[in-house]
Write a protein that holds these residues in place. Structure first.
Motif, mmCIF file in Angstrom:
data_model
loop_
_atom_site.group_PDB
_atom_site.id
_atom_site.type_symbol
_atom_site.label_atom_id
_atom_site.label_comp_id
_atom_site.label_asym_id
_atom_site.label_seq_id
_atom_site.Cartn_x
_atom_site.Cartn_y
_atom_site.Cartn_z
ATOM 1 N N ILE A 150 0.777 -0.986 -0.083
ATOM 2 C CA ILE A 150 -0.223 0.012 0.078
ATOM 3 C C ILE A 150 0.795 1.265 -0.007
ATOM 4 C CG2 ILE A 150 -1.552 1.409 1.419
ATOM 5 C CD1 ILE A 150 -2.820 -1.134 2.304
ATOM 6 N N HIS A 152 -0.020 5.174 1.060
ATOM 7 C CA HIS A 152 -1.340 5.572 1.866
ATOM 8 C C HIS A 152 -0.838 7.119 1.836
ATOM 9 C CE1 HIS A 152 -3.751 5.599 5.701
ATOM 10 N NE2 HIS A 152 -4.490 5.856 4.679
ATOM 11 N N CYS A 163 -2.452 10.588 -5.863
ATOM 12 C CA CYS A 163 -2.842 8.994 -6.049
ATOM 13 C C CYS A 163 -2.655 8.665 -7.468
ATOM 14 C CB CYS A 163 -3.999 8.915 -5.342
ATOM 15 S SG CYS A 163 -3.858 8.747 -3.418
ATOM 16 N N ILE A 250 -4.072 4.138 -1.876
ATOM 17 C CA ILE A 250 -5.234 4.447 -0.653
ATOM 18 C C ILE A 250 -5.166 5.759 -0.408
ATOM 19 C CG2 ILE A 250 -6.552 4.023 1.359
ATOM 20 C CD1 ILE A 250 -6.514 1.631 -0.664
ATOM 21 N N VAL A 252 -6.739 8.926 1.829
ATOM 22 C CA VAL A 252 -7.435 9.195 2.997
ATOM 23 C C VAL A 252 -8.630 9.983 2.776
ATOM 24 C CG1 VAL A 252 -7.260 10.556 5.245
ATOM 25 C CG2 VAL A 252 -5.319 9.187 4.533
ATOM 26 N N THR A 261 -9.360 4.607 6.704
ATOM 27 C CA THR A 261 -8.396 3.907 5.837
ATOM 28 C C THR A 261 -7.148 3.504 6.837
ATOM 29 O OG1 THR A 261 -7.278 6.104 5.262
ATOM 30 C CG2 THR A 261 -9.014 5.146 3.743
ATOM 31 N N ASN A 262 -7.118 4.305 8.118
ATOM 32 C CA ASN A 262 -5.866 4.246 9.057
ATOM 33 C C ASN A 262 -5.850 3.014 9.764
ATOM 34 O OD1 ASN A 262 -3.599 5.255 9.579
ATOM 35 N ND2 ASN A 262 -4.247 6.183 11.612
ATOM 36 N N ILE A 264 -4.796 0.407 8.131
ATOM 37 C CA ILE A 264 -3.384 0.159 7.256
ATOM 38 C C ILE A 264 -2.574 -0.014 8.329
ATOM 39 C CG2 ILE A 264 -1.979 0.393 5.591
ATOM 40 C CD1 ILE A 264 -4.276 1.878 4.054
ATOM 41 N N PRO A 267 1.936 0.039 5.895
ATOM 42 C CA PRO A 267 1.904 0.466 4.346
ATOM 43 C C PRO A 267 3.661 0.526 3.701
ATOM 44 C CG PRO A 267 1.838 2.469 5.771
ATOM 45 C CD PRO A 267 1.626 1.129 6.706
ATOM 46 N N CYS A 270 4.325 6.331 3.094
ATOM 47 C CA CYS A 270 3.155 7.014 3.181
ATOM 48 C C CYS A 270 3.556 8.496 2.801
ATOM 49 C CB CYS A 270 2.928 7.393 4.780
ATOM 50 S SG CYS A 270 2.356 5.918 5.605
ATOM 51 N N ILE A 297 -1.252 9.195 10.003
ATOM 52 C CA ILE A 297 -1.171 8.000 9.138
ATOM 53 C C ILE A 297 0.361 7.293 9.253
ATOM 54 C CG2 ILE A 297 -2.841 8.560 7.503
ATOM 55 C CD1 ILE A 297 -0.684 9.049 5.414
#
Length: 661
Positions: A150, A152, A163, A250, A252, A261-262, A264, A267, A270, A297
């Motif tokens: 991931i 994030h 993203c 992903i 937020v 989403t947190n 995760i 990841p 980030c 995150i």
């Protein structure tokens, strides 16, 4: 259907397994520093090309598979066409709804807030993230999320763009990608992309009803159904795990620390995009408080990147990173002049910041995923190029609707016939969902540059796109703004008028947004002839699809008091004094559209006290406004209308929905 059943599109890819090195050494990702590369369509190579000294592969790389690039030679238009044509043949044993609209109704039932800022409790005995974990355990997803690789991303501005850039870059590198963003503009399926395409309707329904039925079976007084965004986040995890994506990007939803989403935990990397003042009712009213939520995150020893920030925000990010032993680095904005003169697919100079962050995130992801040097072949002829070809392709083909997007409403679209091309004016929509002071500033700069550039062309008859078509003998004056050589500039007899089509939510401050827009545009020599204030079609408490019915008439119950408030603020900006109306003129509805001659009325004749507005108008509905604009250019072949649609992503989505109709 169990979690082990994986569905694919109706086409096949060649997959290549790589022997990957496992090591416990923690890799600290660095900012990009490439050798030179040649444009190359064959992405897999056994030849190491990027200097990885000090960046060993991590344990994340075990059993990691790298497919051939599917879209190396595909244009953005081809991908979008495939999005509409791909069919999914799934397991017919799963109970699917007979109607996509039934799924939209089910989603609508999960909306717990009637408007933004509501703090209606969800109920039950669990906190937000604890409840999220329970839902994931019910679906058998909690442990499997750890298998997703991931990226994030949190931030105030540019999360979606960053993203989108990451997804396009890694897809061009040959990986199977999953992208989860918010909000959607037209259809909820826009939030979920697989390999660059919005998830198909059939596939969406397959995963939707699977999650829905399992969660419904476990509803109790202690555990209600999840609110809308939580459910959509769960659905994203379900899709990406079942589809065996190589990378999940992903975004937020809100904040970071307490965002759904947190959940995760590990990841790969980030990212924090530019920070500013937004959602203050939830995140706090200082930049430091907002930065603290975004930094939530960060995970222990997981590398993170951000962009240049104001000191108040940067201090908080650095302090949080230090406490978690997070190697936090600042990604430099992309220098577009140093990678072959290409332009980003997302327009605006602010996108250079987002692109620079995406480049650093993708490099770090590739380093930590293992053996990334085998993905690219060294090109000794590409002197001066700092980005690999796959990165350049990704940055130049990424797409994100409603952000610095230009849509040309061509004569063919206007009349259904190309024969009227010489007998109709031009109507171009410039769409940007800016709704914070910082994003409105970026929007104003982009619109001013784009509107000026278009005036040098005799016509704008190219198909809808997110940036200008680029011809020969051109030079760039920033991202998305093109200077044409003298030989390519044709004189035009058309009269250009810049029109503002605006709405914003009542939790925003139009007394900050509108003056900033006017002042920045004005400083660049761009002035709005008229401002149109219109209600959005979409409602906060209902999820609709791209095929939902649109009412074209004048709503009988629509309250336009907010639009009149916006008009009064606008008139005060234009005239430099309060344009308050007397009590008898304060109406909450409007019965008709202004006459077409309103477009040509001299602003000097404007007298708000007499209700004689020549600078602005409150419009009864958005569908009627679009029709009115089209009728104006049909009527006058010498007219070129450049309409900036901004203030709300909901408004931008509604306009796009109408233009597609």
């Amino acid at each position: 259907m169990t979690e082990e059943v994986h569905v694919r599109h109706g086409y096949h890819w060649g997959w290549h397994s790589l022997m990957l090195v496992h090591t416990e050494v923690y890799p600290k990702c660095g900012i990009f520093g490439f050798s030179h590369f040649r444009r190359e369509s064959h992405l897999l190579s056994g030849k190491a090309t990027w200097n990885l000294s000090g960046f060993p592969a991590s344990g994340l790389s075990q059993n990691f598979r790298v497919p051939r690039s599917r879209y190396t030679k595909m244009s953005l238009q081809v991908i979008e066409k495939m999005e509409n044509e791909l069919a999914f043949k799934g397991n017919q044993d799963l109970p699917l709804s007979s109607s996509y609209e039934a799924a939209m109704e089910a989603l609508s039932s999960l909306i717990t807030r009637q408007k933004r800022g509501d703090r209606t409790p969800v109920g039950g005995k669990f906190g937000k993230l604890e409840r999220m974990s329970v839902y994931l355990r019910i679906l058998g997803l909690e442990e499997k999320i750890a298998g997703l690789k991931i990226i994030h991303v949190a931030g105030t501005k540019g999360k979606g763009s960053t993203c989108a850039f990451c997804e396009a870059i890694l897809r061009e590198c040959g990986f199977r990608t999953g992208l989860f963003t918010s909000p959607h503009l037209i259809d909820v399926r826009e939030r979920f992309r697989l390999d660059g395409l919005d998830v198909s309707e059939d596939k969406f329904l397959l995963y939707f009803w699977d999650c829905w039925s399992q969660l419904k079976e476990n509803v109790s007084e202690d555990l209600p159904m999840p609110p809308l965004f939580q459910f959509l986040t769960i659905l994203a995890f379900k899709m990406f795990i079942s589809e065996q994506v190589d990378v999940a990007i992903i975004e937020v939803g809100l904040g970071g620390k307490n965002d759904s989403t947190n959940v995760i935990r590990e990841p790969v990397v980030c990212g924090i995009t530019p920070l500013g003042m937004d959602h203050t009712e939830t995140l706090g009213d200082t930049l430091g408080q907002i930065a603290s939520h975004k930094a939530g995150i960060f995970k222990p020893q997981i590398p993170a990147f951000t962009v240049p920030q104001l000191s108040e925000a940067m201090n908080v990010l650095e302090e949080t990173a230090g406490g978690l032993m997070v190697p936090l680095q600042v990604a430099v904005p992309l220098d577009i002049q140093r990678w072959g003169g290409e332009t980003l697919s997302l327009s605006g100079d602010h996108q250079l910041v987002n692109a620079g962050l995406a480049v650093s995130l993708c490099k770090c992801w590739l380093q930590r995923a293992g053996n990334w040097e085998k993905l690219l072949k060294k090109d000794e002829e590409a002197a001066g190029s700092e980005l690999p070809p796959a990165f350049v392709r990704g940055l130049s083909t990424a797409r994100l609707s409603g952000r610095a997007q230009i849509v040309h409403d061509t004569p063919l679209m206007l009349s259904g016939s190309a024969e009227t091309s010489e007998n109709s004016g031009e109507l171009t929509f410039y769409l940007d969902g800016a709704h914070s002071p910082e994003s409105m500033e970026a929007c104003a700069k982009w619109f001013s540059g784009a509107a000026k550039a278009s005036k040098t062309l005799s016509s704008l008859s190219s198909p809808p796109s997110t940036s200008f078509n680029v011809h020969n003998n051109k030079s760039f004056c920033g991202n998305g703004c093109v200077n044409y050589g003298k030989d390519h500039v044709k004189s035009s007899n058309k009269m250009s008028k810049q029109i503002l089509l605006f709405n914003c939510m009542d939790v925003r401050d139009p007394q900050i947004l509108l003056p900033r827009l006017v002042n920045i545009c004005g400083s660049s020599g761009t002035h709005f002839s008229k401002a149109l204030f219109v209600p959005s079609m979409s409602t906060y408490n209902k999820v609709t699809s791209g095929t939902s019915v649109i009412t074209s008439g004048i709503p009988t119950t629509r309250d336009l008091s907010w639009q009149y408030t916006l008009q009064r603020i606008w008139e005060k900006i234009i005239h430099g004094k309060d344009a308050s109306l007397d009590k008898s003129s304060k109406t909450d509805s409007v019965d008709s559209l202004p006459p077409h001659k309103f477009l040509y009325e001299d602003v000097s004749h404007c007298s708000p006290a007499d209700r004689n507005f020549t600078c602005s108008a409150v419009m009864p509905s958005l569908p009627l406004t679009i029709k009115w604009l089209r009728d104006c250019v049909k009527e006058n072949p010498s007219l070129r209308l450049q309409v900036l649609v901004t203030g709300s992503l909901h408004l931008v989505g509604d306009v796009l929905k109408l233009l597609r109709r």
